[in-house]
Design a protein around this motif. Structure first.
Motif, PDB file in Angstrom:
ATOM      1  N   LYS A   1       1.124  -1.048  -0.030  1.00  0.00           N
ATOM      2  CA  LYS A   1      -0.393   0.034   0.282  1.00  0.00           C
ATOM      3  C   LYS A   1       1.593   1.659  -0.052  1.00  0.00           C
ATOM      4  CE  LYS A   1      -4.557   0.821   2.325  1.00  0.00           C
ATOM      5  NZ  LYS A   1      -5.408   0.761   1.192  1.00  0.00           N
ATOM      6  N   THR A   2       1.613   1.415  -0.305  1.00  0.00           N
ATOM      7  CA  THR A   2       3.213   2.733  -0.763  1.00  0.00           C
ATOM      8  C   THR A   2       3.176   3.231  -2.901  1.00  0.00           C
ATOM      9  OG1 THR A   2       4.407   1.126  -1.809  1.00  0.00           O
ATOM     10  CG2 THR A   2       4.623   1.053   0.536  1.00  0.00           C
ATOM     11  N   LEU A   3       1.445   3.176  -2.757  1.00  0.00           N
ATOM     12  CA  LEU A   3       2.286   3.703  -4.005  1.00  0.00           C
ATOM     13  C   LEU A   3       0.427   4.461  -4.099  1.00  0.00           C
ATOM     14  CD1 LEU A   3       3.148   4.443  -6.700  1.00  0.00           C
ATOM     15  CD2 LEU A   3       2.338   2.392  -7.576  1.00  0.00           C
ATOM     16  N   GLY A   4       0.358   5.904  -4.726  1.00  0.00           N
ATOM     17  CA  GLY A   4      -1.180   6.717  -5.001  1.00  0.00           C
ATOM     18  C   GLY A   4      -0.690   7.274  -6.315  1.00  0.00           C
TER      19      GLY A   4
ATOM     20  N   ILE B   1      -6.464   6.153  -7.711  1.00  0.00           N
ATOM     21  CA  ILE B   1      -6.221   4.950  -7.293  1.00  0.00           C
ATOM     22  C   ILE B   1      -4.983   4.822  -6.646  1.00  0.00           C
ATOM     23  CG2 ILE B   1      -5.002   3.163  -8.941  1.00  0.00           C
ATOM     24  CD1 ILE B   1      -6.548   5.353 -11.209  1.00  0.00           C
ATOM     25  N   GLN B   2      -5.118   3.677  -6.037  1.00  0.00           N
ATOM     26  CA  GLN B   2      -3.957   3.575  -5.020  1.00  0.00           C
ATOM     27  C   GLN B   2      -4.490   1.778  -4.730  1.00  0.00           C
ATOM     28  OE1 GLN B   2      -6.064   3.856  -0.150  1.00  0.00           O
ATOM     29  NE2 GLN B   2      -6.912   4.549  -1.563  1.00  0.00           N
ATOM     30  N   MET B   3      -3.101   1.334  -3.989  1.00  0.00           N
ATOM     31  CA  MET B   3      -2.671  -0.438  -4.172  1.00  0.00           C
ATOM     32  C   MET B   3      -4.100  -0.407  -2.771  1.00  0.00           C
ATOM     33  SD  MET B   3      -0.857   0.571  -6.430  1.00  0.00           S
ATOM     34  CE  MET B   3      -0.902  -1.631  -6.565  1.00  0.00           C
ATOM     35  N   VAL B   4      -4.533  -2.113  -2.605  1.00  0.00           N
ATOM     36  CA  VAL B   4      -4.769  -2.467  -1.322  1.00  0.00           C
ATOM     37  C   VAL B   4      -3.893  -3.608  -1.229  1.00  0.00           C
ATOM     38  CG1 VAL B   4      -7.111  -2.713  -1.394  1.00  0.00           C
ATOM     39  CG2 VAL B   4      -6.243  -4.064  -3.131  1.00  0.00           C
ATOM     40  N   GLY B   5      -4.165  -4.471   0.015  1.00  0.00           N
ATOM     41  CA  GLY B   5      -2.903  -5.322   0.887  1.00  0.00           C
ATOM     42  C   GLY B   5      -2.896  -6.260  -0.540  1.00  0.00           C
ATOM     43  N   LYS B   6      -1.476  -7.160  -0.637  1.00  0.00           N
ATOM     44  CA  LYS B   6      -1.033  -8.195  -1.417  1.00  0.00           C
ATOM     45  C   LYS B   6      -2.037  -9.472  -1.520  1.00  0.00           C
ATOM     46  CE  LYS B   6       1.292 -10.091  -4.660  1.00  0.00           C
ATOM     47  NZ  LYS B   6       0.496 -10.307  -5.296  1.00  0.00           N
ATOM     48  N   SER B   7      -2.643 -10.179  -2.606  1.00  0.00           N
ATOM     49  CA  SER B   7      -3.321 -11.204  -3.137  1.00  0.00           C
ATOM     50  C   SER B   7      -2.831 -12.223  -2.605  1.00  0.00           C
ATOM     51  CB  SER B   7      -3.409 -11.321  -4.369  1.00  0.00           C
ATOM     52  OG  SER B   7      -4.756 -10.349  -5.055  1.00  0.00           O
ATOM     53  N   ASN B   8      -3.674 -13.284  -1.524  1.00  0.00           N
ATOM     54  CA  ASN B   8      -3.401 -13.727  -1.166  1.00  0.00           C
ATOM     55  C   ASN B   8      -4.186 -14.690  -1.621  1.00  0.00           C
ATOM     56  OD1 ASN B   8      -3.347 -16.214   0.770  1.00  0.00           O
ATOM     57  ND2 ASN B   8      -2.254 -14.226   2.093  1.00  0.00           N
TER      58      ASN B   8
END
Ligand code: FAD
Ligand code: SF4
Length: 517
Positions: free
Chosen positions: A322-325, A343-350
């Motif tokens: 979650k470091t990029l926007g 637009i931003q990131m969410v937690g990494k898919s798992n």
């Protein structure tokens, strides 16, 4: 004789936990009433199946949609409220969000205060919540009187590459503001270990800047602070004039208890705060407490959001993603006349967390197993502003149950944002990408249940005919009643609401302190 408190605060989340912190440090005698308990510290905190598939930390509440259909909402009743599970992306609203904005489906109204009014409180909230960021990088952000207290959280290599590819493509990516207690200059002593189970999970090591860790825990030892957990406020009683709240009725261990405070601050979250006011109707307030305007419960908003996993040939081993926007499409562009959003990131898919999405994923990418999808995915969150319309509202039935009526607005803007996002993927070396939609973040099969960003049900304003609260978040119709959570938002903007709730709690706390001096 019941003890009297200076201030009774109902709810310990972003609003209540922050307000309690401000007033406790000002020496006020506080009672903090929280319906939940401490979130248990256990290995399940960081277990994707437990969190996303089993919904271990979601409330067992049943709410009803516009058709009377029952659903389980994405709400979290713990000390710290929703912030225990939040992604800790702590954004300021843009200055223009405080003014009127024209959207495809109508007007996003102006706030009674400007960005300049909020700016000092944003700075204070960023200091308190130890936000990491890089001021000046995002071209849409407003001016700031203080730099972020911590440097931005660095991108891991795959995200750094995407960041550079975006910049090369002419975009303006920035380091997203993060509320995590990470000290990258001194990792051995850092509270945060930078893991892959942050956004949507509780933090097992208490390294997230949530309202429990930052707001509540530091004040619990103080002689002027009492917190009662597992204490649900069910009603507020007033005197015969209806101008003063005289009793806070609590259900605790199956007993009815009543508490008294000079000031009462409702901070139960946008839906539950409206519920409490509506369920506190009396002779003087027949439509619900402070509801002469018939605005309590109305104008509910929660963002139009789309979570997208984009797969590329190369693996994405990022842990803390979650470091990029990107806010290049936050407002209108030369190609589209309306604001589109963030637009931003969410937690990494798992793979485990995606299990609930399996039929959809198998349809999308039959050649991949879930493990492969998760390994290759880069996970994005697209968010568009929805509008405050009176018909989108919280009501309660005669048993006090919550009914949530909601119709989307501005979906065309979200579609345009998505088109821009597809073009962006082509610029960042993901031309041969596969894109799929996933909603495990919301973990709901009824969209209205994904109410993580709920706001707007008890809005503030200068006109008592169209708002419930005045500019200090005091009820127009009651002299000692405040509502200090995300309920007060007249519009939602397109960034996450947490920091604005925290900044506002500091602002209102300052007002209450002066009022009581
Ligand atoms: C999974 C998830 C991810 C999120 N990610 C982000 C993010 O990255 N950035 C961001 O800015 N925002 C994020 N949010 C949203 C953010 O957490 C909320 O906007 C914020 O916490 C709202 O603050 P609040 O004070 O209004 O409510 P809450 O924080 O929910 O606090 C309300 C409190 O009131 C208590 N309560 C409710 N009813 C009663 C009652 N009757 N009596 C006593 N207590 C009561 C509840 O138990 C709770 O503790 C996320 C939310 C979720 C769920
Ligand atoms: S990244 Fe840091 S704050 Fe987030 S869950 Fe992991 S240790 Fe906690």
């Amino acid at each position: 004789m019941t003890e009297n408190y200076d201030v009774i605060i109902i709810g310990s989340g972003a609003g209540g936990g922050t307000l309690a912190h401000a007033l406790a440090n000002a020496g006020k005698k506080i009672l903090l009433l929280e319906r939940g308990d401490y979130l248990p510290r256990e290995l399940e905190n960081w277990d994707a199946k437990s969190v996303f598939v089993d919904g271990t930390y979601m409330s067992k509440d049943t709410w009803y949609d516009r058709d009377g259909k029952a659903f389980q909402p994405q709400v979290h009743y713990f000390v710290g409220g929703a912030t225990k599970l939040y992604g800790a992306a702590l954004y300021r609203l843009r200055p223009q969000d405080f003014g009127e904005l024209t959207h495809v489906d109508g007007i996003s109204p102006a706030w009674p205060l400007s960005y300049d009014d909020f700016e000092p409180w944003y700075s204070e909230a960023e200091q308190l919540y130890q936000v990491h960021g890089n001021g000046g990088e995002d071209p849409t952000e407003g001016h700031r009187s203080e730099p972020y207290p911590w440097p931005a959280v660095s991108h891991e290599p795959r995200l750094q590459q995407i960041y550079e590819d975006m910049a090369k493509g002419g975009y303006h990516p920035f380091h997203a503001p993060c509320g995590i207690l990470l000290n990258e200059a001194d990792r051995p002593n850092s509270t945060c270990i930078r893991c892959a189970t942050c956004d949507g999970y509780p933090c097992l090591v208490h390294a997230k800047s949530d309202a429990e860790v930052i707001g509540v825990r530091p004040i619990l030892g103080m002689p002027n602070v009492t917190m009662l957990r597992n204490s649900e406020v069910t009603k507020l009683e007033t005197d015969s004039s209806g101008r003063t709240v005289t009793g806070v009725v609590v259900s605790r261990d199956g007993n009815r208890e009543v508490y008294q405070g000079d000031i009462v601050a409702v901070c139960a979250g946008a839906v539950n705060s409206a519920k409490l006011l509506l369920n506190s109707a009396n002779d003087r307030h027949p439509n619900g407490l402070a509801n002469g305007s018939d605005q309590v419960g109305r104008n509910y908003m929660f963002h139009n959001s789309r979570t997208v996993a984009a797969l590329s040939e190369e693996e994405n081993p990022t842990r803390f993603q979650k470091t990029l926007g990107l806010n290049d499409f936050y407002f209108d562009t030369k190609d589209y006349q309306y604001p589109m959003g963030n637009i931003q990131m969410v937690g990494k898919s798992n793979a485990e967390a995606m299990r609930g999405e399996e039929p959809h994923l198998t349809w999308f990418a039959p050649e991949f197993g879930l493990d492969e999808v998760a390994k290759h995915s880069v996970d994005w969150w697209l968010s568009t502003e929805d509008l405050p319309i009176p018909e989108n509202r919280v009501t309660t039935d005669r048993d006090g149950n919550i009914h949530l009526t909601y119709s989307h607005t501005n979906l065309e803007e979200l579609d345009h944002l998505y088109k821009e996002f597809e073009k962006l993927l082509n610029h960042i070396g993901m031309a041969k990408h596969h894109v799929l939609h996933k909603n495990y973040y919301c973990h709901m099969d009824i969209p209205v249940g994904g109410c993580a960003h709920q706001v707007g049900t008890v809005r503030f304003g200068t006109d008592p005919a169209t708002s419930v609260l005045d500019v200090n978040c005091k009820a127009h119709e009651v002299d000692n009643l405040y509502v200090v959570d995300t309920s007060f938002f007249p519009s939602i903007g397109a960034v996450n609401p947490g920091l604005t709730a925290m900044a506002n709690a500091l602002r209102v706390g300052d007002h209450i302190r002066s009022r009581m001096a």
